[in-house]
Design a protein around this motif. Structure first.
Motif, PDB file in Angstrom:
ATOM      1  N   UNK A  76       0.816  -1.216   0.000  1.00 13.04           N
ATOM      2  CA  UNK A  76       0.000   0.000   0.000  1.00 13.04           C
ATOM      3  C   UNK A  76       0.851   1.268   0.000  1.00 13.04           C
ATOM      4  N   UNK A  77       0.309   2.310  -0.620  1.00 13.26           N
ATOM      5  CA  UNK A  77       0.974   3.608  -0.688  1.00 13.26           C
ATOM      6  C   UNK A  77      -0.037   4.715  -0.409  1.00 13.26           C
ATOM      7  N   UNK A  78       0.425   5.915  -0.087  1.00 11.64           N
ATOM      8  CA  UNK A  78      -0.505   7.048   0.057  1.00 11.64           C
ATOM      9  C   UNK A  78      -1.204   7.391  -1.254  1.00 11.64           C
ATOM     10  N   UNK A  79      -0.659   6.920  -2.385  1.00 12.81           N
ATOM     11  CA  UNK A  79      -1.272   7.195  -3.692  1.00 12.81           C
ATOM     12  C   UNK A  79      -2.556   6.404  -3.890  1.00 12.81           C
ATOM     13  N   UNK A  80      -2.712   5.309  -3.159  1.00 17.69           N
ATOM     14  CA  UNK A  80      -3.930   4.511  -3.243  1.00 17.69           C
ATOM     15  C   UNK A  80      -3.888   3.475  -4.344  1.00 17.69           C
ATOM     16  N   UNK A  81      -4.517   2.331  -4.078  1.00 11.01           N
ATOM     17  CA  UNK A  81      -4.576   1.243  -5.050  1.00 11.01           C
ATOM     18  C   UNK A  81      -6.008   0.887  -5.441  1.00 11.01           C
ATOM     19  N   UNK A 354       4.408  12.088  -3.408  1.00  9.09           N
ATOM     20  CA  UNK A 354       2.971  12.103  -3.664  1.00  9.09           C
ATOM     21  C   UNK A 354       2.542  13.292  -4.523  1.00  9.09           C
ATOM     22  N   UNK A 355       3.112  14.454  -4.280  1.00 10.38           N
ATOM     23  CA  UNK A 355       2.697  15.664  -4.994  1.00 10.38           C
ATOM     24  C   UNK A 355       3.104  15.669  -6.463  1.00 10.38           C
ATOM     25  N   UNK A 356       4.011  14.761  -6.844  1.00 10.08           N
ATOM     26  CA  UNK A 356       4.566  14.783  -8.207  1.00 10.08           C
ATOM     27  C   UNK A 356       4.147  13.578  -9.047  1.00 10.08           C
ATOM     28  N   UNK A 357       3.089  12.904  -8.660  1.00  8.32           N
ATOM     29  CA  UNK A 357       2.742  11.644  -9.316  1.00  8.32           C
ATOM     30  C   UNK A 357       1.908  11.793 -10.586  1.00  8.32           C
TER      31      UNK A 357
END
Length: 568
Positions: A76-81, A354-357
């Protein structure tokens, strides 16, 4: 057509807005027409949710089982799956293909709902409903678990107050209280203050409800009798000679079972597409096994051609527990698996913040895909299951990024399939559903990571070296002595339940991608005798999270008409 400026696309509605517009079917009619469950075997909780009676569940025992599909994910990541969203979308897609499919999900915990995560009933047009009910009080299962847990805690302190006939060492009470909200102030407390009338002062603490062993027991119990037996085996504390004091010695297990009798019956709801779903139980995916109840899964397998379920966190942590604890104990054999990922999440594993994804970044994706490859290796080569990779598509994903993933995973003989179920519901997951049907027809070599007869130490080492790619495990002399004592006390045949960070294959949450050659240190060992597993705590794992600076609860409100807003 007039030459007018292009109108801005309407904003995509929130999950709760989509759920509130849903055209739900009365649950009694849905259960009768789709599953053949008679009305007298259902206990309705309003119009759109019901419990299936345990008597009816028992009558299904002789029916053949359908196919079992596990949905898991990358780390899992803060970007979400979007694992739950994919589970729902896949179930809806299977029904569109003419298959009789049922979902089996965990109930959301109020701690995350009011904390960081928000609701956990899927998302977009792939949700289970009624969403507000499922995310809030639902059918009262969590309240029953909390009451049963805290009844045992009260009986322990009362027993000590009344003379301590069983000889509790008040310094070694292992049973903690629970509450279903994140409250860091309750992690460590002192009780019994205020004089002799209020009991014996001692240290205590609270966990969140989903971390209670009672929750794990509820989700692993096969019947009411099995539930009572397991509750009686709970270790409440220890005597000065080190021997355990069990809940049945306090005569607590009967009353605890009475509180949990209704909670043990599986909850039936539906998806936005009016397909049946069992949402039942919610054990913590770190300190426990993180799967929905055995009773719900078994019931669904008797009623459906395909059952789609999920396990907590990634294929290293959640799927391993699904395999080595739930499937081992319940005699389940999955037919196929789906590993969920997003392009964003893999770029995060490749080092992008996260801000650059949002922008295309093939180099980061190339670097981060090793996390996906490691999870594929675990599922295919260690659990012996055929699998597909589901890319939970986003509008920002570039075709070059998608093609890179397809090309990179091709040598693994695993298909990478883009799915748009968040925006389109079941129709957006039809290709994934077709691949799942194909995989379920293939023979598989399903297996556990370790045999029952292995020692507790060797079981932990097998998980760490084979699944996490660690070189070894370590523990200080005190923890080694505890493991040895549990082994010699007759608990060596229990599975191991690893509690560690979900964000990395290592015990360091900051190590993204697919770290290897690390060492896993066992910091603490806990016996869950009723759930029948031994918890190995590695690294920093909290059983009572705290609220963030801006809790999700701050966004939740109710208008004058009773309409809930801001719930995810």
């Amino acid at each position: 057509m007039p030459n007018t400026p292009t109108a801005q696309a309407a904003p995509f509605p929130s999950n709760i807005e989509i759920a509130q517009r849903a055209n739900l079917r009365p649950i009694l009619a849905l259960a009768r027409e789709r599953l053949g469950i008679p009305e007298e075997s259902l206990e309705p909780y309003g119009r759109y949710k019901a419990k299936v009676s345990l008597d009816y569940v028992a009558q299904l025992a002789d029916r053949p089982d359908g196919k079992l599909v596990l949905v898991t994910a990358i780390s899992p990541t803060p970007a979400g799956e979007g694992k739950t969203t994919t589970t729902v979308g896949l179930g809806d897609a299977l029904n569109l293909l003419g298959k009789r499919a049922i979902l089996c999900l965990r109930e959301p915990a109020l701690g995350p709902v009011f904390g960081v995560k928000g609701g956990a009933a899927g998302g977009g047009y792939s949700q289970v409903v009624p969403m507000e009910d499922i995310n809030l009080h639902f059918t009262g299962d969590f309240a029953a678990v909390a009451l049963a847990n805290n009844l045992l805690a009260a009986l322990i302190d009362n027993h000590i107050y009344q003379g301590n006939q069983l000889g509790f060492d008040v310094r070694r009470i292992s049973w903690r209280r629970v509450v279903d909200v994140n409250d860091r102030a309750l992690r460590q407390i002192v009780i019994g203050l205020g004089g002799t009338a209020n009991g014996v002062p001692r240290e205590d603490g609270f966990d969140i409800v989903v971390a209670s062993e009672v929750m794990a027991i509820l989700c692993l119990a096969s019947s009411l009798g099995d539930l009572k037996e397991r509750l009686g085996r709970i270790v409440a504390g220890y005597r000065t000679d080190g021997s355990p004091v069990l809940a049945r010695e306090l005569k607590a297990h009967g009353a605890m079972t009475a509180l949990l009798k209704s909670a043990l019956a599986p909850n039936l709801v539906q998806t936005l597409a009016n397909n049946p779903a069992f949402v039942h139980g919610g054990p913590f995916a770190n300190i426990a096994h993180g799967c929905n109840s055995v009773i719900a899964t078994r019931t669904a397998l008797k009623l459906a051609d395909y059952v789609v379920t999920e396990a907590g966190f990634g294929a290293d942590l959640g799927a391993e527990k699904f395999v080595d604890i739930k499937c081992r104990k319940a005699g389940l054999k999955p037919n196929a698996a789906v590993i969920v990922t997003t392009v964003r999440a893999l770029k995060y594993h490749g080092g992008v913040e996260l801000a650059d994804l949002k922008g295309e970044n093939l180099a980061a994706l190339e670097k981060g895909v090793v996390n996906l490859e490691r999870h594929i290796d675990n599922v295919v080569n260690h659990y012996g299951l055929p699998c597909a990779v589901a890319i939970n598509r986003r509008a920002e994903d570039s075709e070059r990024e998608i093609q890179l993933l397809i090309d990179r995973i091709a040598p693994h003989d695993v298909r990478v399939i883009g799915a748009t179920h968040f925006a389109q519901g079941g129709p957006g997951a039809l290709d994934l559903a077709r691949e799942v049907v194909r995989l379920c027809e293939r023979p598989n070599g399903f297996r556990y990571v370790y045999p029952d007869e292995a020692t507790l130490w060797d079981k932990m080492k097998a998980i760490a070296t084979r699944i996490y790619h660690a070189t070894d495990i370590t523990a200080d002399s005190k923890v080694r002595a505890q493991i040895r004592h549990l082994q010699e006390s007759g608990y060596g045949h229990y599975p191991v339940c690893v509690a560690k960070t979900q964000y990395s294959f290592s015990t360091d949450p900051k190590l993204r991608g697919a770290p290897a050659h690390h060492v896993v240190n066992i910091r603490e060992v806990r016996l869950a005798a009723g759930a029948e597993f031994v918890v190995m705590i590695c690294g920093d794992v909290m059983t009572m999270p705290g609220l963030p600076k801006m809790p999700a609860a701050s966004n939740i409100d109710v208008d004058a008409d009773g309409r809930i807003t801001g719930l995810f």
